[in-house]
Design a protein around this motif. Structure first.
Motif: not given
Length: 209
Positions: A30-37
Motif C-alpha cells: 500500500d504505497p499511497g504516496g511519497e515515492f522518494e521517502l
C-alpha cells in the motif's frame, strides 16, 4: 519476516515495507504516496524489492504503486478484481482528494482468496475481505501471526462503508468471519493509526461488541 511502517501523505496511510530476513527479498504494501521517502527507506534497509502489494484501490493506498513498480522493475499484485473501477478512477480521485495526479492502472496480477504471495522464504496468505471496497484483500503471515488489513479494521474502529460500492454488512462479516476466526493473538497493521490485535478489537472495539 521483518516489517517497517511508514506513514505517508496527508492521510497518514500506513505503508508497510516487509522483508524476509534470510534472503532480504522485500515488498512494499500500500504505497499511497511519497515515492522518494519510500525509496530512501528501502535503500536504508538494504533490501531487494521483488513486488508491490495492494490491499484495495483507494488513492491514498496506491498513489505511488506504479512509480515504484517501474523504479524496481517489479510487478504489482492485488487487489481483487472487484476494485478495478477504483483504479480506473484514480485521476478523478486525485482531483477529489487534492492529491498529485495519478494515472489509472491495472495490477499485473489480481489476487483472489486462497492465493499465496511469496516474499523470499516467507509466505503471505490472501483473504478477500469486502465491505470498505468490494475488492479489498488482507494479507496474513500465519507463522508470525501478523495481518496487513488495509482499511477493513482499525484500533477501536472499522473501515468506512459510505464510499462507492461500500457495504456495511459485508464489512462486519469480513471482520467477524474472516479475521477474528484466525485467533485473538493475531497482531494487525491497519491502513491508518496504531496496530492492535484481533483479540483486543473483538472485546473492546465499540463498533463490534
Amino acid at each position: 519476516m521483518q516489517f517497517q511502517i511508514i506513514p505517508v501523505t496527508a492521510f497518514q496511510e500506513n505503508c508497510s515495507i516487509i522483508w524476509c530476513e534470510k534472503t532480504m527479498a522485500g515488498t512494499i504494501v500500500d504505497p499511497g504516496g511519497e515515492f522518494e521517502l519510500l525509496v530512501k527507506a528501502v535503500e536504508k534497509l538494504n533490501i531487494n524489492i521483488t513486488k508491490i502489494l495492494l490491499t484495495h484501490g483507494h488513492l491514498d493506498h496506491v498513489g505511488a504503486a506504479k512509480a515504484l513498480a517501474n523504479h524496481y522493475h517489479v510487478k504489482i499484485y492485488g487487489p481483487q478484481q472487484e476494485d478495478k473501477f477504483l483504479l480506473d478512477n484514480l485521476p478523478q480521485q486525485s482531483v477529489q482528494l487534492g492529491f498529485p495526479f495519478c494515472e489509472a492502472f491495472e495490477p499485473d496480477i489480481w489476487l483472489q482468496e486462497g492465493d499465496i504471495v511469496q516474499i523470499g522464504d516467507e509466505q503471505l496468505s490472501v483473504l478477500h475481505c469486502p465491505g470498505h471496497t468490494p475488492g479489498h484483500i488482507v494479507f496474513i503471515h500465519h507463522q508470525q501471526k501478523v495481518a496487513l488489513v488495509g482499511d477493513v479494521l482499525f484500533n477501536n474502529s472499522i473501515g468506512r462503508t459510505d464510499f462507492p460500492r461500500g457495504n456495511y454488512t459485508d464489512l462486519i462479516s469480513s471482520i467477524k468471519n474472516k479475521l477474528f476466526v484466525l485467533g485473538d493473538d493475531i497482531m494487525f497493521i491497519p491502513g491508518h493509526g496504531p496496530t492492535s490485535t484481533f483479540g483486543q478489537e473483538r472485546i473492546n472495539n465499540p463498533f463490534l461488541v
